[in-house]
Write an enzyme that holds these catalytic residues in place. Structure first.
Site, PDB file in Angstrom:
ATOM      1  N   TRP A 101       0.820  -1.216   0.000  1.00 53.73           N
ATOM      2  CA  TRP A 101       0.000   0.000   0.000  1.00 53.73           C
ATOM      3  C   TRP A 101       0.847   1.255   0.000  1.00 53.73           C
ATOM      4  CZ3 TRP A 101      -4.347  -0.580  -2.094  1.00 53.73           C
ATOM      5  CH2 TRP A 101      -5.096  -1.743  -1.890  1.00 53.73           C
ATOM      6  N   ASP A 175      -1.952   6.378   6.266  1.00 50.23           N
ATOM      7  CA  ASP A 175      -3.022   5.583   5.661  1.00 50.23           C
ATOM      8  C   ASP A 175      -3.416   4.547   6.706  1.00 50.23           C
ATOM      9  OD1 ASP A 175      -4.596   3.739   4.359  1.00 50.23           O
ATOM     10  OD2 ASP A 175      -3.211   3.392   2.690  1.00 50.23           O
ATOM     11  N   LYS A 199     -12.876  -1.792   5.604  1.00 48.37           N
ATOM     12  CA  LYS A 199     -12.135  -2.755   6.400  1.00 48.37           C
ATOM     13  C   LYS A 199     -12.718  -2.826   7.808  1.00 48.37           C
ATOM     14  CE  LYS A 199      -9.573  -2.698   2.722  1.00 48.37           C
ATOM     15  NZ  LYS A 199      -8.311  -2.026   2.505  1.00 48.37           N
TER      16      LYS A 199
HETATM   17  C1  LIG Z   1      -7.775  -1.450   1.160  1.00 49.37           C
HETATM   18  C2  LIG Z   1      -6.696  -0.459   1.313  1.00 49.37           C
HETATM   19  C3  LIG Z   1      -6.519   0.603   0.412  1.00 49.37           C
HETATM   20  C4  LIG Z   1      -7.335   0.744  -0.854  1.00 49.37           C
HETATM   21  O1  LIG Z   1      -8.616   1.092  -0.636  1.00 49.37           O
HETATM   22  P1  LIG Z   1      -9.628   1.262  -1.862  1.00 49.37           P
HETATM   23  O2  LIG Z   1     -10.879   1.591  -1.154  1.00 49.37           O
HETATM   24  O3  LIG Z   1      -9.684  -0.037  -2.617  1.00 49.37           O
HETATM   25  O4  LIG Z   1      -9.129   2.374  -2.728  1.00 49.37           O
HETATM   26  C5  LIG Z   1      -5.524   1.510   0.657  1.00 49.37           C
HETATM   27  N1  LIG Z   1      -4.704   1.392   1.721  1.00 49.37           N
HETATM   28  C6  LIG Z   1      -4.824   0.379   2.604  1.00 49.37           C
HETATM   29  C7  LIG Z   1      -3.903   0.281   3.754  1.00 49.37           C
HETATM   30  C8  LIG Z   1      -5.826  -0.570   2.425  1.00 49.37           C
HETATM   31  O5  LIG Z   1      -5.944  -1.595   3.295  1.00 49.37           O
END
Ligand SMILES: *Cc1c(COP(=O)(O)O)cnc(C)c1O
Length: 368
Positions: A101, A175, A199
């Site tokens: 990521w 993030d 998530k």
């Molecule tokens: C799932 C995830 C993303 C991507 O999210 P999207 O909604 O598919 O754009 C980005 N960063 C992390 C850490 C993630 O777990």
């Protein structure tokens, strides 16, 4: 009837009480005669849902008054562009790469700014954390970006870096998509945090941004208006139609989180204690077993996403088929890593991890 335990990395399991409440309110929300999906986002009914969701989230995450909470769309991947569009001022931005990521984030930022990778764990296959003491942050960095929980590689910052002690005044961007609300956040170390909801907060479609007020109003002129944090903040996340149903579902999840307790702890600190117990149970079992292995350094193992391998990979399909038959769903690892992955978000009860460990033990014994 007991539903199966769902270990999906995302979109992920939601608390059953939240799903039931949504089902009960589907046709007629609180006597309004409407489903939440059918309401004007500017009507008093939805405004009350949205305001309550924001207030509950602020309380749950202990977000200080000088931070704004924004409900956006586009997911974590869109934020990889939206953050540099708003914060880079077209200059230098620094990244710490600890897995897929953060790697994606650095790559996307290169379209809008000079993105520099100041530290990386690529050499050991994304299984460690580069110690902040060794970071050489660019003197002119506009911000430093980390992924505080790498969902695919299972690497988590258990303490956020304190950039000030590294001689850096730039804001830290995190993030926190896959561990938001699983643990408390030290906001004194953070300038901006973003995460997709799917998530640990609710359904896909909602993206959460928590941003320090002084970082608003510096977007590049090419930044789309709907993605300019100041525009979104000035319009209380209603510059354009927000993802209303996802906000409602996340709001129900926030109410559920506020009801959770462990001893004297309530809300997120209670969840954090539960999440530690869940992770300890699974990692402890894996480390003592002969069949299973987790390769991440013990100081940065994710509480939320536990990638693990069978030492005999020819048994992978049998493992997954048996798990499904035992009511344990979506344990297949990400295709870039292989093996298995168990995601233990807030909605996964300790009983689900106990059932997983019992199955893993039985599978190991019967295959011996
Ligand atoms: C799932 C995830 C993303 C991507 O999210 P999207 O909604 O598919 O754009 C980005 N960063 C992390 C850490 C993630 O777990």
């Amino acid at each position: 009837m007991q539903r199966p335990y769902n270990f999906s990395a995302g979109p992920a399991a939601m608390p059953e009480a939240v799903l039931q409440q949504a089902a009960a309110e589907m046709l007629d929300w609180h006597g309004s005669g409407m489903s939440v999906m059918e309401m004007s986002h500017r009507g008093k009914e939805f405004m009350s849902i949205c305001e309550a969701a924001e207030a509950d989230l602020r309380e749950l995450l202990a977000v200080p008054a000088n931070f704004r909470i924004l409900f956006m769309q586009g997911g974590g991947l869109a934020e990889n562009a939206i953050v540099p569009l708003n914060l880079s001022r077209g200059g230098v931005v620094d990244f710490v790469v600890t897995g897929s990521w953060s790697q994606k984030s650095a790559k996307e930022a290169r379209k809008y700014a000079t993105a520099n990778v100041l530290a990386s764990n690529e050499a050991d296959g994304h299984t460690s954390l580069p110690a902040p003491a060794g970071w050489q942050i660019s003197a002119d960095a506009q911000y430093v970006h980390i992924c505080s929980n790498e969902t695919i590689h299972g690497v988590e910052f258990h303490e956020l870096p304190d950039l000030k002690t590294l001689g850096c005044d730039a804001p830290l961007v995190i993030d926190f998509s896959s561990h938001v609300a699983s643990r408390t956040v030290d906001w004194s170390r953070v300038g901006l945090a973003f995460g997709g909801a799917q998530k640990n907060l609710g359904p896909a479609g909602l993206t959460l941004v928590v941003v320090r007020e002084d970082l608003l109003g510096h977007a590049l002129s090419i930044c789309p208006s709907a993605f300019d944090y100041k525009t979104v903040a000035d319009n209380a996340s209603m510059y354009n139609t927000p993802p209303t149903y996802s906000i409602y579902m996340a709001g129900l999840t926030f109410q559920w989180l506020k009801r959770q307790s462990e001893g004297a702890l309530r809300g997120v600190p209670a969840m954090e204690q539960r999440n530690i117990a869940k992770a300890d149970l699974l990692y402890g079992f894996i480390d003592r077993s002969q069949l299973y292995v987790n390769k991440v350094a013990t100081n940065c193992r994710s509480r939320m996403n536990v990638p693990f391998f069978l030492r005999d990979e020819s048994r992978n399909d049998a493992f997954l088929a048996g798990a499904k038959a035992a009511g344990l769903l979506q344990l297949k690892g990400h295709k870039s890593v292989g093996g298995m992955r168990a995601s233990l978000y807030n909605a996964m009860p300790l009983a689900g991890v106990q059932a997983l460990v019992a199955y893993m033990r039985e599978f190991e014994q019967t295959q011996a």
